[in-house]
Design an enzyme around this catalytic site. Sequence first.
Site: not given
Ligand SMILES: Cc1ncc(COP(=O)(O)O)c(C=O)c1O
Length: 414
Positions: A129, A199, A224-225, A373
């Site tokens: 990501f 991650d 938030y997911k 997706r």
């Molecule tokens: C794999 C991954 N890492 C990190 C993030 C987002 O990071 P942040 O909380 O810094 O906005 C996302 C957001 O979609 C993501 O899919």
Amino acid sequence: MIENVPGAAEAARLDAADPLRRFRAQFDLPDGLIYLDGNSLGALPHRSIARASRTVAGEWGRTLIDSWNDHGWIDLPITAGLRIAPLVGALPDEVVVADTVSTNLFKLAGAALALRPGRRAIVTDAANFPTDVYILEGLAALRGGIELRRVAHDQVFAALDSDVAALCLSHVDYRTARIEDMAVLTRAAHAVGALAIWDLSHSVGAIPIDLNAAEADFAVGCGYKYLNGGPGAPAFLFVARRHQEAARNPLSGWLGHAQPFAFDGSYRPASGIRRFVTSSPPVISLSVLDESLQIFAETDMAALRAKSQAQSDMLIRLVEAGCKGLGLALASPRDPDRRGSHVLFDHEEGYAVVQALKRRGMVGDFRVPNGIRLGIAPLYNSYADIAHAAAHLAAVLRRREYDAPELRVRAAVT
Ligand SMILES: Cc1ncc(COP(=O)(O)O)c(C=O)c1O
């Protein structure tokens, strides 16, 4: 609405027998909406609406600053962390909720570099990501003399050598949904003396994770997911207990200090996971996340995973049957054990297809270059959602609804 939905009878049977069916009523989803985007922004739990109101009106509004003590605001990073720990195979004192995924990754990758002095490389998948890659780039530039090895997925093992301080990967790929073998890759990192940082943004709350069984060193993840914490909800981080007293948070803010209210002239880290807190917690959004997390205590990850696999298998089967010859190709692993909780289909008009689906009341998202997706959140997605989603997708492609010129204008957020 759509008539004659293939798989509708099967979906009705599966919904009637679904042991997780009761959870859908806990979410405030608009009537008739088919929401296959819980992997981007989870749905709103009813209980979180009540908690937001309690935090704002009942706590902030009534007991003002005393709420830090009286309503446990100051401990929220830890209390919410306690709720996440069992979802990721962590001990209760190994998780804290704070900041964002990007900021937390900066903190942990910085800590990893300091734990491996003299080593000058970090390895990541070039297709990781982007924020993960950007943060590692920024950290490498700040430290100076650090090489960021961005390698193709099949080159990760080859990129590990005795100069590597840390391996940083996503557990589930945000595009393809491919699951990495966390234990095998962590072992490979350890074999060269490096630390493994994971991650978990696309796996936490959707698939079982066992950080300690895999002997992971550090992890970050999104609130938030699938955790349904709300837009911009704080993220979390994990530090294995064995590293907690030696690891140093490079964002050494006052709330990670051993005694924040002693107002010492210099930094002295708190013991344990608390040192990875930097700033004042965002109490309102953290309270909402803390409330949403409580839903997970009523089920277990094995049950959620079983439903998610059954639903994603069904989605692939119905989409492939309904969209034959219409330019759609599965871009996720076919093996459900290697696939997370979303499914990616490529279509050369992917962006406009996703917009056309929205017009029909079905929400998924688009990922460059061509990805449609579709995320499955087993807490609230029904089998009927899956059957209807496949039918809408087939109708959009068959009728070329994506040809409408207004659907090609890209919005700021896709
Ligand atoms: C794999 C991954 N890492 C990190 C993030 C987002 O990071 P942040 O909380 O810094 O906005 C996302 C957001 O979609 C993501 O899919």
